[in-house]
Every structure is written in C-alpha cells, then in structure tokens.
Design a protein around this motif. Structure first.
Motif, PDB file in Angstrom:
ATOM      1  N   UNK A   1       0.870  -1.183   0.000  1.00  0.00           N
ATOM      2  CA  UNK A   1       0.000   0.000   0.000  1.00  0.00           C
ATOM      3  C   UNK A   1       0.901   1.225   0.000  1.00  0.00           C
ATOM      4  N   UNK A   2       0.968   1.920  -1.130  1.00  0.00           N
ATOM      5  CA  UNK A   2       1.883   3.056  -1.232  1.00  0.00           C
ATOM      6  C   UNK A   2       3.317   2.593  -1.046  1.00  0.00           C
ATOM      7  N   UNK A   3       4.002   3.229  -0.096  1.00  0.00           N
ATOM      8  CA  UNK A   3       5.396   2.853   0.178  1.00  0.00           C
ATOM      9  C   UNK A   3       5.510   1.900   1.368  1.00  0.00           C
ATOM     10  N   UNK A   4       4.385   1.330   1.779  1.00  0.00           N
ATOM     11  CA  UNK A   4       4.366   0.432   2.944  1.00  0.00           C
ATOM     12  C   UNK A   4       3.909  -0.965   2.553  1.00  0.00           C
ATOM     13  N   UNK A   5       4.140  -1.893   3.454  1.00  0.00           N
ATOM     14  CA  UNK A   5       3.585  -3.234   3.346  1.00  0.00           C
ATOM     15  C   UNK A   5       2.658  -3.456   4.525  1.00  0.00           C
ATOM     16  N   UNK A   6       1.405  -3.769   4.253  1.00  0.00           N
ATOM     17  CA  UNK A   6       0.472  -4.138   5.310  1.00  0.00           C
ATOM     18  C   UNK A   6       0.468  -5.657   5.409  1.00  0.00           C
ATOM     19  N   UNK A   7       0.789  -6.170   6.587  1.00  0.00           N
ATOM     20  CA  UNK A   7       0.909  -7.615   6.763  1.00  0.00           C
ATOM     21  C   UNK A   7       0.058  -8.080   7.938  1.00  0.00           C
TER      22      UNK A   7
ATOM     23  N   UNK B   1      15.763 -10.793  12.225  1.00  0.00           N
ATOM     24  CA  UNK B   1      16.044  -9.485  11.643  1.00  0.00           C
ATOM     25  C   UNK B   1      14.775  -9.023  10.938  1.00  0.00           C
ATOM     26  N   UNK B   2      13.858  -8.513  11.718  1.00  0.00           N
ATOM     27  CA  UNK B   2      12.451  -8.339  11.378  1.00  0.00           C
ATOM     28  C   UNK B   2      12.195  -7.880   9.941  1.00  0.00           C
ATOM     29  N   UNK B   3      12.501  -6.646   9.597  1.00  0.00           N
ATOM     30  CA  UNK B   3      12.158  -6.122   8.278  1.00  0.00           C
ATOM     31  C   UNK B   3      12.950  -6.808   7.169  1.00  0.00           C
ATOM     32  N   UNK B   4      14.231  -7.004   7.385  1.00  0.00           N
ATOM     33  CA  UNK B   4      15.073  -7.627   6.370  1.00  0.00           C
ATOM     34  C   UNK B   4      14.622  -9.063   6.090  1.00  0.00           C
ATOM     35  N   UNK B   5      14.374  -9.809   7.157  1.00  0.00           N
ATOM     36  CA  UNK B   5      13.963 -11.200   6.989  1.00  0.00           C
ATOM     37  C   UNK B   5      12.578 -11.308   6.350  1.00  0.00           C
ATOM     38  N   UNK B   6      11.671 -10.412   6.749  1.00  0.00           N
ATOM     39  CA  UNK B   6      10.329 -10.432   6.168  1.00  0.00           C
ATOM     40  C   UNK B   6      10.374 -10.140   4.673  1.00  0.00           C
TER      41      UNK B   6
ATOM     42  N   UNK C   1       9.133   1.300   2.796  1.00  0.00           N
ATOM     43  CA  UNK C   1       9.721   2.070   3.896  1.00  0.00           C
ATOM     44  C   UNK C   1       9.170   1.644   5.252  1.00  0.00           C
ATOM     45  N   UNK C   2       7.951   1.102   5.270  1.00  0.00           N
ATOM     46  CA  UNK C   2       7.334   0.688   6.522  1.00  0.00           C
ATOM     47  C   UNK C   2       6.672  -0.677   6.353  1.00  0.00           C
TER      48      UNK C   2
END
Length: 400
Positions: free
Chosen positions: A246-252, A265-270, A290-291
């Motif tokens: 969604x835009x510059x974010x990922x809704x998960x 490694x939360x964001x990197x691993x995801x 970005x988020x």
C-alpha cells in the motif's frame, strides 16, 4: 497392532529431513519427550479419517489474487448489511461449521484423543522430523476446529481468541495430553517455533478466522508436509490477508508479529521471505517498502455462512443443491461413506455426499458473493473445475 485413526506402519518415508535443525532455537526449551528424531525412520502416521472429514467440510476457494471485495450488499427487502464487511472477506478457504453437529463433534473428539495416544505407541524421537511436524500440525488444527465447533455459532473470533479470566482463550486451554504432557494450542505453537528453523511452520496452523492461513482439504503427512506448507505460504502471502503493498508500505498480518522469533532481523527477513514467495513483479515494491505495518483486519470465523447458524441450517435442508453449488468446486472429491475408519458414522453426507438433483437453495448475499469469487478464482486456473452459477435472484433475507 490395532488399526486406529492414526496408523503407525512400517512404510519407509519418501522424504526425510526437509527441515534442518534450528539455528536460533534450543530443544532444551521443550519437554524432553518431544526432543530428538530418527532420520530415515520407517514409522509413518496415516490420517485417513481426518482427510476424509476435511474433504467433506472444507471449501477450496482457489487462489484469490489481489482483488479486494466491493462493498457488501444489503439483504433483500432491507437496508441492513449483515456479516463480514472486510474487503478480504472473499479470500481463503471455508469450513462448513453447521456440519459439526454434536454427534460429529463427539466423533472428531474420538479421533483427536486417539491421535494424542500415538506417541505412547511409538515414542516421538523414533520418528523423522517431518513426521513429527505433520503430527503437530494435524493435532493443532483438529483440536482448534473441535473447540470452535463447540463455540459455534460465533462470528468474530477476536474476543474469543483474546479470552478472559472467566472464559480463557481456546488457544490457552490445556485440553491435550501427549506423552504425559498437558498441552494447549499455544504450547504446540511454541514447540514448533523452538524445534523447526523454518518460517513455513506458521502457515500450517489454521487460526479459524478469515484473516489467517488456509485450512486445507487434506491432512498434513510426513512425506508431503514441505510441499503442503509451501502451498499454504504462497496462497497467504499472495493474498491481501497475508501481505499487501500500500503506497510505500507493506500491510501484513499480525500473525507475523506473533511469529517474530522466525524473523529475527524483522524487516530484512520479512522482505526476503515475501520475495521468495511472490512473482518478480512485486519484488521492487517489497524491497523498497519504507514501513511494514502488522495488522489483521478480518477476525470473522472462516465459516461459509459467516457464523450464522440460521443460514447454515436452512441451507443444510437442501443438501443436493448445496452439493451442486459447492462440492463441484472441490474438484469433485467428496469423501464417500466408508472411505476410512469410522467415517461412515461421521454424517457429513448432507454436505458432500448427496447425489445432484434440481433442488433450489437460497443463499444470503454474503454467501453468493463468496461463491462468485470462488468461481472466478477457479476459472482463472488452467484445467478449471466447472461450477454452477449462483443466481443473484436466489437470495433472501437471513432468517432471524
């Protein structure tokens, strides 16, 4: 050895060791009776009855893709919109919870208690790791469905999942006894996180609500568990329930937060995880996000009728029409009576085994909406299964 629901046999597994020993977890954190494995073990557990039940009561929705549901329609003759209004409401498989009558719940409970006793016949450390994983996933899902069937009718599972002092969450109740250990569903989840260094394990745990991973039409098995989990993972990540740019974010889904131990490694691993399960067209958006926002919006029960027992009971009186509208979607694989131990006593034939005849059935708009989306999903796949059209005119106000 006496033949039971979960048959321990001497057949050699075709695949072993698909899941490596955990790199970040320690087996000392789980009870000793659940530690260890035997590579190449000839022990195999069969789940014939459980698969027969799932094929009778799980509706395969097909791959949903990224299309969001439109605004729900009001009931005929009223302005009231009932049921799930989430934009993801047409995604994911569904259970026919009205089929889990008191008699059928008792039969499911019998299968579940027999499964709990299997490690008493053959200690778990004599199994392959894949066989252990399939066992835990089946036991978890079978138990959750039994507990939710006892609560049915219920629509949103959010409060039930959170629980209270007076009414503990079904996930926290110590309702299982395996190898002398009293366990809850959360305990099984912890065992899986500790013992398997794989982000795939979370996709095998059915959560009962639309916003979670799919319940499958088959039991997990030791020789197929990796393929089955990859299949569930791809469906979930490529749906709006699991991950949506969604835009510059990922809704998960918040389920990723609950399984944060699998993504140290939360964001990197995801991001790496999502890229491994999606087509290249999404990789740039995932990589440059970005988020990452973890939030599940759809806690509605994954029941075809949305937790409305009146609708389910009404449709159930027209078995053959329900067969026409649903079972054809399930690749023509309804479970036949007598197909496995005791299944002939498990009277789901009203939902999946009746011959097709021209009996009309009236579904409320939210069921029609779901069936239409399921038809589109199936039509999008090569070798689609033919499904009867659901007539928009054949809807009626939900009985009160």
């Amino acid at each position: 050895m006496k033949k039971t629901t979960a048959l321990v046999t001497g057949l050699l597994l075709a695949t072993a060791g698909l899941f490596s020993a955990p790199g970040f977890a320690d087996e000392k954190n789980i009870p000793e009776v659940f530690r260890g494995e035997t590579r190449g073990s000839p022990i195999q557990i069969r789940y014939d009855d459980w698969t027969a039940i799932l094929r009778s009561t799980v509706i395969d929705s097909g791959t949903a893709g990224r299309e969001l549901a439109s605004a729900p329609e009001a009931q005929i003759g009223t302005r009231v919109v009932r049921g799930n209004m989430s934009r993801t409401r047409n995604e994911g498989n569904r259970l026919l919870f009205p089929a889990y009558t008191e008699e059928n719940i008792a039969f499911l409970h019998k299968i579940r208690t027999e499964l709990e006793k299997v490690p008493d016949q053959a200690p778990m450390n004599t199994w392959t790791k894949n066989e252990q994983l399939a066992y835990w996933l089946n036991l978890y899902n079978m138990t959750l469905i039994e507990l939710l069937a006892e609560e049915y009718p219920v629509q949103s599972l959010k409060k039930l999942r959170e629980g209270s002092k007076k009414h503990p969450s079904p996930w926290k109740r110590k309702v299982l006894t395996v190898a002398g250990q009293n366990l809850s569903l959360d305990d099984i989840h912890e065992i899986l996180i500790e013992k398997w260094d794989s982000t795939l394990v979370m996709y095998g745990l059915f959560q009962g609500f639309v916003g979670g991973p799919n319940v499958r039409q088959e039991a997990y098995t030791g020789d197929q568990v990796h393929r089955q989990l990859v299949d569930n993972a791809k469906e979930f990540v490529n749906s709006n329930r699991g991950m949506r740019p969604v835009g510059s974010s990922l809704e998960i889904s918040t389920l990723y937060k609950e399984n944060e131990a699998l993504f140290p490694n939360w964001e990197e691993d995801l991001k790496k995880h999502f890229i491994s399960l999606t087509d290249s067209g999404l990789h740039s958006r995932i990589r440059n996000a970005k988020k990452i926002k973890a939030k599940t919006k759809d806690y509605f029960i994954a029941d075809l009728f949305g937790g409305d027992s009146a609708v389910g009971s009404s449709a159930a009186t027209n078995e053959a029409a329900l067969y026409d509208s649903i079972v054809h979607v399930n690749a023509g694989k309804p479970a036949a009576a007598g197909s496995s131990n005791g299944i002939s006593n498990f009277s789901f034939e009203n939902y999946s085994g009746m011959p097709s005849t021209d009996i009309g059935v009236r579904f409320p708009p939210h069921v029609v909406d779901y069936l239409r989306q399921m038809r589109k999903n199936k039509a999008a796949k090569q070798g689609q299964v033919e499904i009867e059209e659901v007539d928009e005119g054949k809807t009626e106000e939900t009985p009160k």
